[in-house]
Every structure is written in C-alpha cells, then in structure tokens.
Design a protein around this motif. Structure first.
Motif, PDB file in Angstrom:
ATOM      1  N   ASN A   1      27.918  -8.612  -5.506  1.00  0.00           N
ATOM      2  CA  ASN A   1      27.601  -7.833  -6.707  1.00  0.00           C
ATOM      3  C   ASN A   1      26.618  -8.610  -7.576  1.00  0.00           C
ATOM      4  N   PRO A   2      25.996  -7.950  -8.526  1.00  0.00           N
ATOM      5  CA  PRO A   2      24.981  -8.603  -9.366  1.00  0.00           C
ATOM      6  C   PRO A   2      25.527  -9.231 -10.646  1.00  0.00           C
ATOM      7  N   TYR A   3      26.832  -9.452 -10.748  1.00  0.00           N
ATOM      8  CA  TYR A   3      27.405  -9.915 -11.999  1.00  0.00           C
ATOM      9  C   TYR A   3      26.973 -11.330 -12.345  1.00  0.00           C
ATOM     10  N   ARG A   4      27.005 -11.609 -13.640  1.00  0.00           N
ATOM     11  CA  ARG A   4      26.759 -12.951 -14.168  1.00  0.00           C
ATOM     12  C   ARG A   4      28.097 -13.463 -14.683  1.00  0.00           C
ATOM     13  N   TYR A   5      28.121 -14.740 -15.035  1.00  0.00           N
ATOM     14  CA  TYR A   5      29.358 -15.272 -15.596  1.00  0.00           C
ATOM     15  C   TYR A   5      29.067 -16.008 -16.893  1.00  0.00           C
ATOM     16  N   THR A   6      30.105 -16.150 -17.679  1.00  0.00           N
ATOM     17  CA  THR A   6      30.086 -16.970 -18.884  1.00  0.00           C
ATOM     18  C   THR A   6      31.514 -17.442 -19.111  1.00  0.00           C
ATOM     19  N   VAL A   7      31.669 -18.376 -20.044  1.00  0.00           N
ATOM     20  CA  VAL A   7      33.003 -18.887 -20.365  1.00  0.00           C
ATOM     21  C   VAL A   7      33.281 -18.559 -21.834  1.00  0.00           C
ATOM     22  N   VAL A   8      34.359 -17.803 -22.056  1.00  0.00           N
ATOM     23  CA  VAL A   8      34.738 -17.374 -23.402  1.00  0.00           C
ATOM     24  C   VAL A   8      36.198 -17.763 -23.631  1.00  0.00           C
ATOM     25  N   ASN A   9      36.452 -18.465 -24.719  1.00  0.00           N
ATOM     26  CA  ASN A   9      37.813 -18.930 -25.025  1.00  0.00           C
ATOM     27  C   ASN A   9      38.427 -19.668 -23.833  1.00  0.00           C
ATOM     28  N   ASP A  10      37.608 -20.501 -23.197  1.00  0.00           N
ATOM     29  CA  ASP A  10      38.018 -21.322 -22.049  1.00  0.00           C
ATOM     30  C   ASP A  10      38.418 -20.500 -20.823  1.00  0.00           C
ATOM     31  N   ARG A  11      37.952 -19.251 -20.750  1.00  0.00           N
ATOM     32  CA  ARG A  11      38.226 -18.391 -19.592  1.00  0.00           C
ATOM     33  C   ARG A  11      36.902 -17.948 -18.977  1.00  0.00           C
ATOM     34  N   THR A  12      36.787 -18.082 -17.679  1.00  0.00           N
ATOM     35  CA  THR A  12      35.588 -17.623 -16.987  1.00  0.00           C
ATOM     36  C   THR A  12      35.664 -16.108 -16.861  1.00  0.00           C
ATOM     37  N   VAL A  13      34.579 -15.442 -17.243  1.00  0.00           N
ATOM     38  CA  VAL A  13      34.532 -13.990 -17.148  1.00  0.00           C
ATOM     39  C   VAL A  13      33.279 -13.567 -16.391  1.00  0.00           C
ATOM     40  N   LEU A  14      33.412 -12.503 -15.599  1.00  0.00           N
ATOM     41  CA  LEU A  14      32.252 -11.881 -14.957  1.00  0.00           C
ATOM     42  C   LEU A  14      31.770 -10.774 -15.864  1.00  0.00           C
ATOM     43  N   VAL A  15      30.439 -10.672 -15.979  1.00  0.00           N
ATOM     44  CA  VAL A  15      29.837  -9.748 -16.928  1.00  0.00           C
ATOM     45  C   VAL A  15      28.765  -8.927 -16.229  1.00  0.00           C
ATOM     46  N   ASP A  16      28.732  -7.631 -16.503  1.00  0.00           N
ATOM     47  CA  ASP A  16      27.636  -6.777 -16.044  1.00  0.00           C
ATOM     48  C   ASP A  16      26.435  -7.133 -16.920  1.00  0.00           C
ATOM     49  N   PRO A  17      25.363  -7.667 -16.339  1.00  0.00           N
ATOM     50  CA  PRO A  17      24.252  -8.137 -17.175  1.00  0.00           C
ATOM     51  C   PRO A  17      23.525  -7.019 -17.924  1.00  0.00           C
ATOM     52  N   ARG A  18      23.583  -5.798 -17.429  1.00  0.00           N
ATOM     53  CA  ARG A  18      22.888  -4.694 -18.120  1.00  0.00           C
ATOM     54  C   ARG A  18      23.612  -4.264 -19.383  1.00  0.00           C
ATOM     55  N   SER A  19      24.920  -4.162 -19.307  1.00  0.00           N
ATOM     56  CA  SER A  19      25.692  -3.681 -20.468  1.00  0.00           C
ATOM     57  C   SER A  19      26.374  -4.815 -21.235  1.00  0.00           C
ATOM     58  N   ARG A  20      26.414  -6.014 -20.646  1.00  0.00           N
ATOM     59  CA  ARG A  20      27.124  -7.182 -21.179  1.00  0.00           C
ATOM     60  C   ARG A  20      28.635  -6.931 -21.258  1.00  0.00           C
ATOM     61  N   GLN A  21      29.121  -5.960 -20.513  1.00  0.00           N
ATOM     62  CA  GLN A  21      30.542  -5.648 -20.484  1.00  0.00           C
ATOM     63  C   GLN A  21      31.266  -6.595 -19.538  1.00  0.00           C
ATOM     64  N   ILE A  22      32.414  -7.118 -19.980  1.00  0.00           N
ATOM     65  CA  ILE A  22      33.237  -7.971 -19.131  1.00  0.00           C
ATOM     66  C   ILE A  22      33.907  -7.081 -18.079  1.00  0.00           C
ATOM     67  N   VAL A  23      33.681  -7.431 -16.806  1.00  0.00           N
ATOM     68  CA  VAL A  23      34.244  -6.629 -15.727  1.00  0.00           C
ATOM     69  C   VAL A  23      35.429  -7.301 -15.047  1.00  0.00           C
ATOM     70  N   GLU A  24      35.557  -8.627 -15.211  1.00  0.00           N
ATOM     71  CA  GLU A  24      36.716  -9.315 -14.641  1.00  0.00           C
ATOM     72  C   GLU A  24      36.891 -10.664 -15.308  1.00  0.00           C
ATOM     73  N   ILE A  25      38.146 -11.041 -15.497  1.00  0.00           N
ATOM     74  CA  ILE A  25      38.490 -12.370 -15.975  1.00  0.00           C
ATOM     75  C   ILE A  25      38.943 -13.141 -14.749  1.00  0.00           C
ATOM     76  N   VAL A  26      38.278 -14.240 -14.465  1.00  0.00           N
ATOM     77  CA  VAL A  26      38.564 -15.025 -13.260  1.00  0.00           C
ATOM     78  C   VAL A  26      39.678 -16.010 -13.593  1.00  0.00           C
ATOM     79  N   GLU A  27      40.861 -15.765 -13.043  1.00  0.00           N
ATOM     80  CA  GLU A  27      42.036 -16.614 -13.321  1.00  0.00           C
ATOM     81  C   GLU A  27      42.243 -17.607 -12.220  1.00  0.00           C
TER      82      GLU A  27
END
Length: 139
Positions: A113-139
């Motif tokens: 998939n084309p998702y990007r990642y970032t770290v928010v509140n010490d949690r890795t999240v996958l983000v749809d780069p077009r909408s910046r919507q979080i699509v998954e929290i990587v636990e």
C-alpha cells in the motif's frame, strides 16, 4: 413472495465470510474483524445484522498482517524518528497532526500500500498521505 432482503443479507454474509477465510493472517486483521462483526451483528439483528456486522468488522479489522506489523515496527524503531505529542488520544480515522512529518516506508518493508508513517504520542501510525487520515496504529 420470497424475502429478497434476507436473501441479499445471507449472500453478503457468505461473501464476507469467504473473503475472511482467504486471509492468511491468524488472529488479527480482516479475518478477525469479519468474524467478530458477524457474531455481534447476528446477536443484535439476526441474518441481516450478521451480514452488516461482518462488513463493518472487516473495515475495522486492520490492514496489516502480523508479519507486516513486525517489519514496520522493526524499521520504524531503527529510524528513531521523534514522537509528536498531542493532547487527544491517537485513534484510527482521525487526521495526523499538522506538524507530523509523514515518512515513506521503503519497498524492503514489503507493504502493498502507499501509506506513510509517523510517530504520535509514542505510537507508530500509518497514514494515508492524501487525506492525512490515520488508517492503522502499529502495535
């Protein structure tokens, strides 16, 4: 006259159940979402509820397999990107903070998939780069 809504609901349920059975991920993600949603839906609304619940459960079941999750966690840990701190809890569906830098995952991680990642509140999240919507929290 036959009840077409029941026939449609049963057909949808069988389709979702079949798709869930095709998944190789055991215990997480799509297959678990389908099963859980279908059971809850059946209890609440019978066959129609089972079909709707299965579809809804598939939608929230997660997008990564257990192996993909492991690879993403390993890669992100090695990058040591700083965490963005926000007051509200991090949830799937919300937008990533404007200050969050969205980083690409290399092909070696092996996501389909084309998702990007970032770290928010010490949690890795996958983000749809077009909408910046979080699509998954990587636990």
């Amino acid at each position: 006259m036959p009840d077409h809504s029941l026939t449609t609901a049963v057909s949808l349920f069988l389709l979702v159940l079949t798709l869930g059975a095709c998944q190789t991920d055991t215990g997480t993600g799509f297959a678990t979402g389908v099963a859980g949603g279908a059971v809850v839906g059946a209890v609440v609304g019978g066959p129609v509820g089972a079909a709707v619940g299965g579809i809804a459960g598939a939608a929230v079941g997660g997008i990564l397999t257990a192996e993909e999750t492991r690879r993403v966690r390993t890669y992100v840990a090695a990058q040591r990107n700083p965490s963005i701190q926000v007051a509200e809890p991090v949830t799937v569906g919300q937008r990533a903070p404007p200050s969050a830098r969205l980083s690409p995952l290399p092909a070696s991680v092996g996501l389909r998939n084309p998702y990007r990642y970032t770290v928010v509140n010490d949690r890795t999240v996958l983000v749809d780069p077009r909408s910046r919507q979080i699509v998954e929290i990587v636990e």
